[in-house]
Design a protein around this motif. Structure first.
Motif, PDB file in Angstrom:
ATOM      1  N   MET A   1       0.850  -1.197   0.000  1.00 34.53           N
ATOM      2  CA  MET A   1       0.000   0.000   0.000  1.00 34.53           C
ATOM      3  C   MET A   1       0.883   1.244   0.000  1.00 34.53           C
ATOM      4  O   MET A   1       1.904   1.298   0.671  1.00 34.53           O
ATOM      5  N   SER A   2       0.493   2.247  -0.758  1.00 31.38           N
ATOM      6  CA  SER A   2       1.232   3.501  -0.805  1.00 31.38           C
ATOM      7  C   SER A   2       1.210   4.171   0.567  1.00 31.38           C
ATOM      8  O   SER A   2       0.285   3.989   1.360  1.00 31.38           O
ATOM      9  N   ASP A   3       2.258   4.958   0.841  1.00 32.14           N
ATOM     10  CA  ASP A   3       2.304   5.695   2.105  1.00 32.14           C
ATOM     11  C   ASP A   3       1.189   6.730   2.178  1.00 32.14           C
ATOM     12  O   ASP A   3       0.742   7.103   3.260  1.00 32.14           O
ATOM     13  N   ILE A   4       0.769   7.230   1.000  1.00 29.43           N
ATOM     14  CA  ILE A   4      -0.310   8.223   0.941  1.00 29.43           C
ATOM     15  C   ILE A   4      -1.646   7.502   0.835  1.00 29.43           C
ATOM     16  O   ILE A   4      -1.841   6.654  -0.034  1.00 29.43           O
ATOM     17  N   ILE A   5      -2.569   7.846   1.715  1.00 27.59           N
ATOM     18  CA  ILE A   5      -3.915   7.277   1.656  1.00 27.59           C
ATOM     19  C   ILE A   5      -4.847   8.281   0.994  1.00 27.59           C
ATOM     20  O   ILE A   5      -4.949   9.433   1.429  1.00 27.59           O
ATOM     21  N   HIS A   6      -5.486   7.854  -0.072  1.00 24.05           N
ATOM     22  CA  HIS A   6      -6.440   8.701  -0.794  1.00 24.05           C
ATOM     23  C   HIS A   6      -7.855   8.282  -0.408  1.00 24.05           C
ATOM     24  O   HIS A   6      -8.184   7.094  -0.420  1.00 24.05           O
ATOM     25  N   CYS A   7      -8.669   9.256  -0.074  1.00 22.57           N
ATOM     26  CA  CYS A   7     -10.039   8.940   0.297  1.00 22.57           C
ATOM     27  C   CYS A   7     -10.984   9.976  -0.289  1.00 22.57           C
ATOM     28  O   CYS A   7     -10.573  11.033  -0.769  1.00 22.57           O
ATOM     29  N   SER A   8     -12.252   9.651  -0.249  1.00 18.35           N
ATOM     30  CA  SER A   8     -13.294  10.516  -0.795  1.00 18.35           C
ATOM     31  C   SER A   8     -14.589  10.218  -0.063  1.00 18.35           C
ATOM     32  O   SER A   8     -14.665   9.282   0.753  1.00 18.35           O
ATOM     33  N   TYR A   9     -15.607  10.985  -0.382  1.00 17.95           N
ATOM     34  CA  TYR A   9     -16.925  10.735   0.216  1.00 17.95           C
ATOM     35  C   TYR A   9     -17.399   9.323  -0.112  1.00 17.95           C
ATOM     36  O   TYR A   9     -17.852   8.580   0.764  1.00 17.95           O
ATOM     37  N   SER A  10     -17.300   8.937  -1.385  1.00 16.47           N
ATOM     38  CA  SER A  10     -17.768   7.617  -1.811  1.00 16.47           C
ATOM     39  C   SER A  10     -16.998   6.511  -1.106  1.00 16.47           C
ATOM     40  O   SER A  10     -17.580   5.518  -0.642  1.00 16.47           O
ATOM     41  N   CYS A  11     -15.681   6.684  -1.023  1.00 18.71           N
ATOM     42  CA  CYS A  11     -14.828   5.693  -0.374  1.00 18.71           C
ATOM     43  C   CYS A  11     -15.202   5.516   1.090  1.00 18.71           C
ATOM     44  O   CYS A  11     -15.398   4.391   1.570  1.00 18.71           O
ATOM     45  N   LEU A  12     -15.311   6.616   1.817  1.00 16.97           N
ATOM     46  CA  LEU A  12     -15.606   6.537   3.250  1.00 16.97           C
ATOM     47  C   LEU A  12     -17.028   6.040   3.509  1.00 16.97           C
ATOM     48  O   LEU A  12     -17.272   5.318   4.474  1.00 16.97           O
ATOM     49  N   SER A  13     -17.962   6.429   2.649  1.00 15.25           N
ATOM     50  CA  SER A  13     -19.337   5.947   2.797  1.00 15.25           C
ATOM     51  C   SER A  13     -19.397   4.442   2.600  1.00 15.25           C
ATOM     52  O   SER A  13     -20.081   3.724   3.338  1.00 15.25           O
ATOM     53  N   CYS A  14     -18.677   3.957   1.601  1.00 15.79           N
ATOM     54  CA  CYS A  14     -18.632   2.525   1.326  1.00 15.79           C
ATOM     55  C   CYS A  14     -18.026   1.781   2.513  1.00 15.79           C
ATOM     56  O   CYS A  14     -18.560   0.767   2.970  1.00 15.79           O
ATOM     57  N   LEU A  15     -16.922   2.303   3.040  1.00 13.74           N
ATOM     58  CA  LEU A  15     -16.245   1.674   4.171  1.00 13.74           C
ATOM     59  C   LEU A  15     -17.165   1.559   5.378  1.00 13.74           C
ATOM     60  O   LEU A  15     -17.206   0.531   6.054  1.00 13.74           O
ATOM     61  N   ASN A  16     -17.907   2.612   5.666  1.00 11.51           N
ATOM     62  CA  ASN A  16     -18.730   2.654   6.862  1.00 11.51           C
ATOM     63  C   ASN A  16     -20.114   2.033   6.665  1.00 11.51           C
ATOM     64  O   ASN A  16     -20.864   1.878   7.633  1.00 11.51           O
ATOM     65  N   THR A  17     -20.431   1.677   5.419  1.00  7.25           N
ATOM     66  CA  THR A  17     -21.686   0.985   5.142  1.00  7.25           C
ATOM     67  C   THR A  17     -21.487  -0.521   5.111  1.00  7.25           C
ATOM     68  O   THR A  17     -22.245  -1.284   5.709  1.00  7.25           O
TER      69      THR A  17
END
Length: 218
Positions: A1-17
């Motif tokens: 995994m890259s040292d930089i974590i990229h996230c977005s609304y869609s990504c975080l919503s998916c993770l928490n759903t």
């Protein structure tokens, strides 16, 4: 995994759903099979029409762009018809377009390092400046139910306002109704103004931080 974590609304919503869905989509890059793409494709076509409307300042060009994408996506839906989309864009132009003061950006992708090695990405539908100088962002929603989205506290708009430094936000809900609907045109749109406090932003950053810690576990 890259040292930089990229996230977005869609990504975080998916993770928490659904963590399993997040793993498939964002860790294994699997493409989900969608049985009914009509709502998504219709929304994309409407967004394209709105994008052209604000860039070209021309309703006819907006309708042409919408129709072109609608046909390319081969939308098949008894509710989300080609004519219905035309009516929606025409009414949107009549009701909302004169209210937008100064438009400074349309469909812009913004990336911001919100904490060390964490980059948040947002695609903002519209940037503008009100007559009082306040900057704002607008997010367009295409929905069949006006109450689908809660303006505050909704972490999509909170993130948009945080990374853009905007003072206020708008939602424009575009209700989808059949072409034969007898509803008044004004009932098809709901324009909400919302803002965030420093505590809202702090809570949002804590939410992102907690989510990032979960992502590191994959």
């Amino acid at each position: 995994m890259s040292d930089i974590i990229h996230c977005s609304y869609s990504c975080l919503s998916c993770l928490n759903t659904c963590s399993k869905k997040f793993q498939y989509a964002y860790e294994e890059s699997l493409i989900p099979i969608v049985s009914n793409r009509a709502p998504l494709d219709f929304g994309n076509a409407i967004h394209k029409g709105l994008e052209v409307m604000y860039i070209e300042r021309d309703l006819n060009k907006a309708l042409e762009a919408y129709e072109k994408l609608y046909k390319e996506l081969q939308v098949q839906d008894m509710l989300r018809t080609l004519v219905c989309g035309h009516q929606m864009l025409e009414e949107y132009y009549k009701i909302n377009f004169p209210l937008m003061d100064i438009v400074s950006g349309v469909e812009q992708t913004i990336r911001e390092e919100i904490m060390p090695k964490v980059v948040y990405t947002a695609k903002v539908d519209l940037f503008g400046i009100k007559s009082d100088g306040a900057t704002f962002v607008t997010d367009h929603k295409t929905t069949t139910r006006m109450g689908t989205f809660v303006v505050n506290p909704e972490h999509q708009m909170t993130g948009y306002l945080y990374i853009t430094g905007a003072k206020i936000g708008y939602y424009n809900f575009l209700g989808v109704y059949a072409a034969s609907s007898k509803k008044k045109s004004a009932d098809k749109f709901a324009r909400y103004e919302t803002s965030r406090s420093e505590k809202d932003f702090a809570d949002w950053k804590e939410f992102v931080k907690d989510s990032v810690e979960r992502i590191k576990g994959y």
